[in-house]
Motif scaffolding. Sequence first.
Motif: not given
Ligand code: FAD
Length: 518
Positions: A48, A58, A63, A187, A225, A228, A249, A251, A334
């Motif tokens: 997306h 987040s 922190h 993509c 991902t 996912f 979670g 907000h 989130g």
């Molecule tokens: C409620 C909440 C509060 C939080 N607060 C904090 C905070 O204050 N401070 C902190 O440090 N951390 C915080 N976190 C943790 C932090 O936000 C996450 O650890 C981090 O954003 C995870 O990133 P990610 O890239 O692993 O996942 P994501 O951001 O989910 O990225 C994964 C991506 O993969 C993509 N994807 C899925 N399938 C496919 C596919 N087939 N092809 C291509 N792309 C694909 C998705 O579209 C998505 O964009 C919080 C988490 C939550 C849920």
Amino acid sequence: MRREEMLARAHARTEPWDIAIIGGGATGMGVAVDAAARGLSVVLVEAHDFGKGTSSRSTKLVHGGVRYLEQGNIPLVMSALKERGLLRQNAPHLVHDLAFVVPNYSWWEAPFYGIGLKLYDMLAGKYGFGASKLLSKEETLERLPGLEPDELRGGVVYYDGQFDDARLLIHLAMTAADHGAVLLNYCPATGLTRDVEGYVNGLTARDEESGHAITIQARIVVNATGVFTDNIRHMADPAAEPLMVTSQGIHLVFERSFLHGDTALMVPKTSDGRVLFVIPWHGHAVAGTTDTPVDEPTLEPRPYEEEIEFILDTASRFFVRPPTRADVLAVYVGLRPLVKGDGKTSALSRDHVIHVDTSGLLTITGGKWTTYRHMAEDCVDHAITLGKLPDSDCRTKNLRIHGYLEDSSSLGGLDVYGSDAQRILALAAAEPALAAQLHPALPYIAAEAVWAAREELARSVEDVLARRTRALFLNARAAIAMAEPVAKLLAAELGRDQSWIDTQIEQFTELAQQYRVV
Ligand SMILES: Cc1cc2nc3c(=O)[nH]c(=O)nc-3n(C[C@H](O)[C@H](O)[C@H](O)COP(=O)(O)OP(=O)(O)OC[C@H]3O[C@@H](n4cnc5c(N)ncnc54)[C@H](O)[C@@H]3O)c2cc1C
């Protein structure tokens, strides 16, 4: 960053890339920055928009995690505190110190939290953000004038970091692009390719705008991902044991007047044993969060009624003027990518995990926003060994993030753009209509939408209002009113017609209704 040029480079490449990354959240983008800065060739595909998943949703804290201290996870807290310091050093335009007050209503809280937070200061060492200290009742109320004074004994103030998650993500994308990475939003990866021995040697993806398929060859494919993760692992091995569990979670966002000043409230133990923050953010007050197990991850999770009630109820105990549903300007949700364990999701570790499947697919997951850089370093070190890539040391510890500006305080609402703010101001100066505010309730100006389309790979009204600006997360009703002017600005930039404008407004309005609590 130009999408057409990025796509052309992806199509034209005949050599395998060193690293192909699936997922454009904090984890995947961090890997792209790290690998590109080491001189490796990098392509990243996102299903997306960048940050559509958890990384724009987040609590906005950089922190160490006071809560993890209570769980006794000292190495995680120390590593996160160090990363907090490095992030402020490398992106001072985006990461700010924030004072948090833990109010004390029982006699034991001052010594208990006072000592705990002194340990937190100590663990930060040279990366400290300021010394915690005990406050009298009067000092506590001075910092948080809206706090319930009945039975208040005093408080403890400590310091942590705060940021704009989606903005940092876009600036990480620009940093990776500055180092030669190709980044493709809209993509989705549709499959993995394999060599004769069955090892993953690339992926297939689909450009959602043209419908064209893209084949990407790569020495290493990184699965980043988030929630996912298992879907991609199952592309490599349908029988792979699931690695992930998900919890959500939410907000709630209110007017800033609930907090009054610049200090955040931290409730260390809610009725369900969690932590609740109410923090000042972009002129508003954000309260969260919850921890509710989720069976099936989706890109647009919905809040549960009980979660909304829980936050309103908990906040009401601490504020003289209890927030009600009518005060909620936006709700956002989130999903936590948690690595499987036995107990409750809130007790699962926030450490990151690197997993190599028998097919050679390299998965990185878990962790948190604050530790994205360290996670990326670890992942690229593994990729170099696994893929026999040219060896070089990690360069991100002191790598300035795009937009780096030591003092952006004179830039008003454009401060998060750092050094790019001058270019946005130049757009507005050249065309006065672009200096106009898009809605009286929010500071965003028309030039930001134009900038997002020209330089930041924004493709839709949602991209502009949810992630390039944070309108949707701050005030859903105002964001709906902004959809039409933004759609028109984007149509002019991207060469779209009236029917595109109409569809964009309709789709965004439908989405934004989910961010309202009625
Ligand atoms: C409620 C909440 C509060 C939080 N607060 C904090 C905070 O204050 N401070 C902190 O440090 N951390 C915080 N976190 C943790 C932090 O936000 C996450 O650890 C981090 O954003 C995870 O990133 P990610 O890239 O692993 O996942 P994501 O951001 O989910 O990225 C994964 C991506 O993969 C993509 N994807 C899925 N399938 C496919 C596919 N087939 N092809 C291509 N792309 C694909 C998705 O579209 C998505 O964009 C919080 C988490 C939550 C849920």
